[in-house]
Design a protein around this motif. Sequence first.
Motif, PDB file in Angstrom:
ATOM      1  N   TRP A 224      -0.633  18.916   9.683  1.00  0.00           N
ATOM      2  CA  TRP A 224      -1.278  20.262   9.606  1.00  0.00           C
ATOM      3  C   TRP A 224      -2.607  19.452   9.068  1.00  0.00           C
ATOM      4  O   TRP A 224      -3.792  20.687   9.014  1.00  0.00           O
ATOM      5  N   TYR A 225      -2.470  19.131   8.123  1.00  0.00           N
ATOM      6  CA  TYR A 225      -4.328  18.260   8.295  1.00  0.00           C
ATOM      7  C   TYR A 225      -4.755  17.925   9.566  1.00  0.00           C
ATOM      8  O   TYR A 225      -6.297  18.206   9.996  1.00  0.00           O
ATOM      9  N   LEU A 226      -4.198  17.150  10.282  1.00  0.00           N
ATOM     10  CA  LEU A 226      -5.024  16.761  11.737  1.00  0.00           C
ATOM     11  C   LEU A 226      -5.238  17.998  12.271  1.00  0.00           C
ATOM     12  O   LEU A 226      -6.005  18.052  12.804  1.00  0.00           O
ATOM     13  N   GLU A 227      -4.756  19.017  12.778  1.00  0.00           N
ATOM     14  CA  GLU A 227      -4.530  20.608  12.957  1.00  0.00           C
ATOM     15  C   GLU A 227      -5.761  20.551  12.303  1.00  0.00           C
ATOM     16  O   GLU A 227      -6.518  21.547  13.010  1.00  0.00           O
ATOM     17  N   ARG A 228      -6.224  21.528  10.618  1.00  0.00           N
ATOM     18  CA  ARG A 228      -7.047  21.505  10.287  1.00  0.00           C
ATOM     19  C   ARG A 228      -8.433  21.382  10.638  1.00  0.00           C
ATOM     20  O   ARG A 228      -9.503  21.809  10.455  1.00  0.00           O
ATOM     21  N   THR A 229      -8.758  19.611  10.512  1.00  0.00           N
ATOM     22  CA  THR A 229      -9.742  19.351  10.531  1.00  0.00           C
ATOM     23  C   THR A 229      -9.955  18.572  11.883  1.00  0.00           C
ATOM     24  O   THR A 229     -11.041  18.870  12.177  1.00  0.00           O
ATOM     25  N   GLY A 230      -9.747  19.619  12.776  1.00  0.00           N
ATOM     26  CA  GLY A 230      -9.816  19.460  14.272  1.00  0.00           C
ATOM     27  C   GLY A 230      -9.318  18.339  14.815  1.00  0.00           C
ATOM     28  O   GLY A 230     -10.426  17.658  16.076  1.00  0.00           O
ATOM     29  N   LEU A 231      -8.841  16.811  14.365  1.00  0.00           N
ATOM     30  CA  LEU A 231      -8.891  16.011  15.028  1.00  0.00           C
ATOM     31  C   LEU A 231      -7.787  15.708  15.851  1.00  0.00           C
ATOM     32  O   LEU A 231      -8.263  15.257  16.825  1.00  0.00           O
ATOM     33  N   MET A 232      -6.920  16.423  15.996  1.00  0.00           N
ATOM     34  CA  MET A 232      -5.397  16.089  17.175  1.00  0.00           C
ATOM     35  C   MET A 232      -6.625  16.912  18.299  1.00  0.00           C
ATOM     36  O   MET A 232      -5.831  15.945  19.566  1.00  0.00           O
ATOM     37  N   ARG A 233      -7.512  17.552  18.205  1.00  0.00           N
ATOM     38  CA  ARG A 233      -8.295  17.768  19.517  1.00  0.00           C
ATOM     39  C   ARG A 233      -9.489  17.569  19.883  1.00  0.00           C
ATOM     40  O   ARG A 233     -10.278  18.088  20.392  1.00  0.00           O
ATOM     41  N   LYS A 234     -10.395  16.057  18.751  1.00  0.00           N
ATOM     42  CA  LYS A 234     -11.808  15.675  18.985  1.00  0.00           C
ATOM     43  C   LYS A 234     -10.809  14.814  20.274  1.00  0.00           C
ATOM     44  O   LYS A 234      -9.716  14.214  21.142  1.00  0.00           O
ATOM     45  N   SER A 235     -11.685  15.089  21.852  1.00  0.00           N
ATOM     46  CA  SER A 235     -11.787  14.373  23.029  1.00  0.00           C
ATOM     47  C   SER A 235     -11.928  13.216  22.985  1.00  0.00           C
ATOM     48  O   SER A 235     -12.972  12.950  22.446  1.00  0.00           O
ATOM     49  N   THR A 236     -11.737  12.482  24.075  1.00  0.00           N
ATOM     50  CA  THR A 236     -12.507  11.194  24.550  1.00  0.00           C
ATOM     51  C   THR A 236     -13.904  11.586  24.717  1.00  0.00           C
ATOM     52  O   THR A 236     -14.828  10.553  24.811  1.00  0.00           O
ATOM     53  N   GLU A 237     -14.646  12.877  25.014  1.00  0.00           N
ATOM     54  CA  GLU A 237     -16.037  12.810  25.028  1.00  0.00           C
ATOM     55  C   GLU A 237     -17.187  12.319  23.507  1.00  0.00           C
ATOM     56  O   GLU A 237     -18.066  12.695  23.928  1.00  0.00           O
ATOM     57  N   THR A 238     -15.923  12.306  22.495  1.00  0.00           N
ATOM     58  CA  THR A 238     -16.543  12.927  21.590  1.00  0.00           C
ATOM     59  C   THR A 238     -16.720  11.558  20.969  1.00  0.00           C
ATOM     60  O   THR A 238     -16.519  10.924  21.383  1.00  0.00           O
ATOM     61  N   ARG A 239     -17.726  11.579  20.121  1.00  0.00           N
ATOM     62  CA  ARG A 239     -17.973   9.605  19.684  1.00  0.00           C
ATOM     63  C   ARG A 239     -16.912   9.451  18.472  1.00  0.00           C
ATOM     64  O   ARG A 239     -15.946   8.775  18.353  1.00  0.00           O
ATOM     65  N   VAL A 240     -16.072  10.706  17.808  1.00  0.00           N
ATOM     66  CA  VAL A 240     -14.473  10.954  16.779  1.00  0.00           C
ATOM     67  C   VAL A 240     -13.554  10.210  17.714  1.00  0.00           C
ATOM     68  O   VAL A 240     -12.956   9.386  17.233  1.00  0.00           O
ATOM     69  N   GLY A 241     -13.660  10.840  18.752  1.00  0.00           N
ATOM     70  CA  GLY A 241     -12.975  10.762  19.648  1.00  0.00           C
ATOM     71  C   GLY A 241     -12.915   9.187  20.565  1.00  0.00           C
ATOM     72  O   GLY A 241     -11.509   8.942  20.336  1.00  0.00           O
TER      73      GLY A 241
END
Length: 375
Positions: A224-241
């Motif tokens: 729930w937190y990973l979805e709400r914070t957007g971490l589940m959808r951070k792509s490998t093209e982003t710095r976080v990803g």
Amino acid sequence: MTADTRGQHPNDRTSSERREVIVVGGGQAGLAIGYFLARQGRDFVILEAAEEPAAAWRERWDSLKLFTPVRYNSLPGLPFPGEPGSYPGRDDVAAYLIDYVRHFDLPVELGSRVRSIRKPADAYHVELADRSYEAQQVVVATGPFQVPFTPAIAQGLDPKVAQLHSTTYRSPQAVSTGPVLVAGGGNTGFQIAAELAGAHEVHLSVGSRQTPLPQRILGRDLFWYLERTGLMRKSTETRVGRRLAGRDALIGSSPRALGRQHGVQLHKRAIDAAGSTVSFADGTQLDVGSVVWATGFRVDHSFIDVPAFDADGHLVHRRGVTEAPGLYFLGLSWQHTRGSALLGWVKDDAEFIAQQINAFRPTAQAEGRAERMPR
């Protein structure tokens, strides 16, 4: 056996059946892309090596439960059954996948192991033992869990020491008496070690430590937190990803809890084995009666003879799209996001690949050849 609808006998080695799209792999990734191809009205087939549906899930241990609750486990178009906050077991997932195929009448062909994928001319040739296919586009949806990996040191153990890979472990009753070593510090290793500890003296060998995360935080599931914070959808093209890619986490487990609650003794990486003795990276040793190798899998793309790999044999792609026109991959770990290989999120990449398939335009030469081929 009767001939298929195109007048070609399935057991005729010289026959070559034509499809618009071939999907290799009938697991969750293959079924997800199948849903979108069916919506596009494509003439396609899903080739599954196993002799029975959902075989990869049936081969997991009896007590396996997903880390993701029901609300996050649906493939496109069909909700996963059950109470949204509950955690499905192995058999629940297998039943859902079987029902998914039936619900959408997906063209899955079981017992259809692909031996090679080539592109000698304008179309891809997909070869099986008893037949072949041609298609302008191919989706390799075999996923990241293809070949069970057991380290070379296993060969040094005495035959009297029982050895299992996690893929063949089913329950504590299948493990012989005596000290049991579970080798592998991922989620699988921790879960199996905890289960075995109820009936055995258990030791766990951990090579690379992973970050432990609680299953639930303040009454809500971790995802729930990973979805709400957007971490589940951070792509490998982003710095976080890019920082997260390739990093796994222990969900609902931790080394401290495993020792305190289950009495499992922890060790460093197993580096050698001789007779019944396993040696660890810190110089300690352990005499074992059995070993469960929870050491993961290796990806095998050796059957693909298409220029989609670098000099070291690594796949080169951008969100599953390769430089070989019409060749795509689906369901790989961190193919695009953390969820790329997970049941409830593979649909995002599947929809993207389906869009690429829909936009694909073969060369003029290939188009002419396709028009001349008998249907």
